[in-house]
Every structure is written in C-alpha cells, then in structure tokens.
Design an enzyme around this catalytic site. Structure first.
Site, mmCIF file in Angstrom:
data_model
loop_
_atom_site.group_PDB
_atom_site.id
_atom_site.type_symbol
_atom_site.label_atom_id
_atom_site.label_comp_id
_atom_site.label_asym_id
_atom_site.label_seq_id
_atom_site.Cartn_x
_atom_site.Cartn_y
_atom_site.Cartn_z
ATOM 1 N N CYS A 1 -6.128 67.702 -16.272
ATOM 2 C CA CYS A 1 -6.400 66.015 -15.855
ATOM 3 C C CYS A 1 -7.449 65.314 -16.375
ATOM 4 O O CYS A 1 -8.428 65.449 -15.148
ATOM 5 C CB CYS A 1 -6.164 65.927 -14.135
ATOM 6 N N GLN B 1 12.872 41.647 5.021
ATOM 7 C CA GLN B 1 13.707 42.308 5.635
ATOM 8 C C GLN B 1 13.403 44.327 5.711
ATOM 9 O O GLN B 1 14.158 45.208 6.402
ATOM 10 C CB GLN B 1 15.403 42.442 4.640
ATOM 11 N N CYS C 1 -2.522 64.087 -11.751
ATOM 12 C CA CYS C 1 -2.049 65.406 -11.410
ATOM 13 C C CYS C 1 -0.432 65.949 -11.734
ATOM 14 O O CYS C 1 0.078 66.117 -12.343
ATOM 15 C CB CYS C 1 -2.706 67.213 -10.928
ATOM 16 N N ASP D 1 3.031 49.223 -5.521
ATOM 17 C CA ASP D 1 4.120 49.264 -6.482
ATOM 18 C C ASP D 1 4.058 49.483 -7.935
ATOM 19 O O ASP D 1 4.774 49.064 -8.132
ATOM 20 C CB ASP D 1 5.179 47.712 -5.377
ATOM 21 N N CYS E 1 11.377 46.576 -5.801
ATOM 22 C CA CYS E 1 12.645 47.063 -4.254
ATOM 23 C C CYS E 1 13.904 45.585 -5.323
ATOM 24 O O CYS E 1 15.448 45.604 -4.900
ATOM 25 C CB CYS E 1 12.385 46.308 -3.392
#
Length: 252
Positions: A246, A71, A175, A129, A189
C-alpha cells in the site's frame, strides 16, 4: 477537568456509564473532531457529536443545501436551501450545545490543503461521496497519525470502519479499497437512490465510533469493516489486513 452544574446535568447519562465516566467525558470536551462532508453521513453525525460534547468540531464542506438533500440530511430544513452546508451546520451546533466550538470550512479538501485542514484533530470522520476525497483523507490521516472513521451508504446498505494506518500492522482505508481504479468513479445517491433512514443509522454510528476512538470504550474496532444491509436487516463484519504494497501506509 471539573464540570459545571450544567455540564453535570447535560452529560449525566455519559458520566454514569462506567465505560465512559467523568474521565471519558472530560476527554470528549477537550477533543477536536474533523468532519469531512455535512451530507447524508455528516448531518446526523454532527448532531450526535455536538450532543456528546466534543470540545471542537470542524466541518469541511464546500456544497450548499439543495431540496433533494432534505429527504435524508435532517440537520437542514426548507429555509436553508441555497445556504452553505458547513455554515448552516455550525449554526445548528451552536443551538444544540454551547460547549462546542464549531468551525465551518467552505473549501473542498484536496492533497494541497489536507495537512492544514487536519492539523490539531484528534479524530477524523469521512462522510465524503467520492473515492478521490476518501483516499486523500486516508493518506493525510496516516501522515498526520490521526484515527480515521470512514462511513459510506447507498441504496439500502451502509458500511463503516475505523482505521489507524499509521500504526504498525494496522491497515489504512487505501489497504481496503486499493487504488487500481478511476478515483473519480463513484456511484452517487442521485444515480442509485438511498433510503433516508440509512443515513441516520450510519451517521449516528460514525459519531459513536468517534466517541469510541477518544474515550476507548469497548473492544478496539480498528481494521474492522462493518457492513449493514437494511433490507433484511443483517450485519456482517470483515477484518482488513494491512497491504504491504500500500502506498498510503507503506512506511507504518
């Protein structure tokens, strides 16, 4: 470098742009881009990276093509279901542009192999992801002193940023997102949905930022996050400051 007649024709629309020109196209042809993930971001990015004439393209993805990918991941078709995404993508690159040397890496990027996989890259695009991979990529880019284009999307929204956390005063991706959360906790998703065309927008944008990082056209975008809302549509940009605490770029 000199161009062949075929290359002059293929890249003519880049070469006539004064912001890129022959010198910029030469840099693209001699550059190596590493792409993490051949999914929603990676699929369109690969097509435009190949068309732009990056000399080397390495695609890192240990997943296979699934019907639910089609898709939004338009690099693949129904006949590719069950095949390696990285290997299928490299086959597509070979069809798109014979100038591009493509390498498929069918392993997951992790802290133990990140430095090896990033070796020799001029720019990295992260379209993964999950936060665990994204933070690993960011830390490795800082350590290897490689510019990072980080892109993400979900539902009707996408965001993209260029990071050079290895430079003094420049933030890294860590950061931006911090590390005070479960690094494996990331919406997907499949849980929230995503408008397929958003992947095309953000993947193409990621390819553009990689081209910018190599050729230097336009204003420097390092440290800026651009957030695109497809429902309106609207876009806003946010400047990220370097976090002095950081742990990803504290020595830069």
């Amino acid at each position: 470098m000199s161009f062949s007649d075929a290359q002059l024709d293929r890249y003519a629309r880049h070469i006539v742009l004064k912001e890129i020109g022959g010198a910029g196209q030469s840099r693209l042809l001699s550059s190596h881009v590493l792409l993490i993930g051949a999914g929603g971001i990676g699929s369109p990015a690969i097509q435009y990276l190949a068309a732009a004439g990056f000399g080397r393209l390495t695609i890192v993805d240990d997943d296979v093509v699934d019907l639910a990918n089609l898709q939004r991941q338009t690099l693949f078709d129904t006949g590719d279901i069950g095949d390696s995404k990285a290997e299928t993508a490299c086959a597509a690159v070979a069809r798109l542009n014979p100038d591009v040397e493509c390498a498929a890496v069918t392993e997951r990027l992790q802290p133990a192999n990140a430095a090896r996989l990033l070796a020799g890259a001029d720019v990295v695009i992260d379209g993964s992801d999950n936060f665990a991979t994204r933070l690993t990529v960011s830390d490795a880019c800082v350590a290897e002193r490689i510019p990072l284009v980080s892109a993400a999307l979900g539902m009707f929204q996408g965001q993209i940023g260029l990071f050079r956390g290895h430079e003094s005063g420049q933030p890294c991706y860590r950061c931006y997102v911090g590390d005070a959360f479960d690094a494996e906790d990331c919406d997907t998703c499949s849980e929230l949905g995503v408008l397929g065309a958003m992947a095309g927008i953000m993947g193409s944008w990621a390819a553009m930022e990689a081209i910018r990082a190599v050729t230097g056209f336009g204003p420097d975008q390092a440290g800026n996050i651009h957030i695109f809302n497809g429902t309106a549509p609207t876009m806003r940009s946010v400047r990220i400051v370097k976090d002095p605490a950081c742990k990803g770029c504290d020595r830069a």
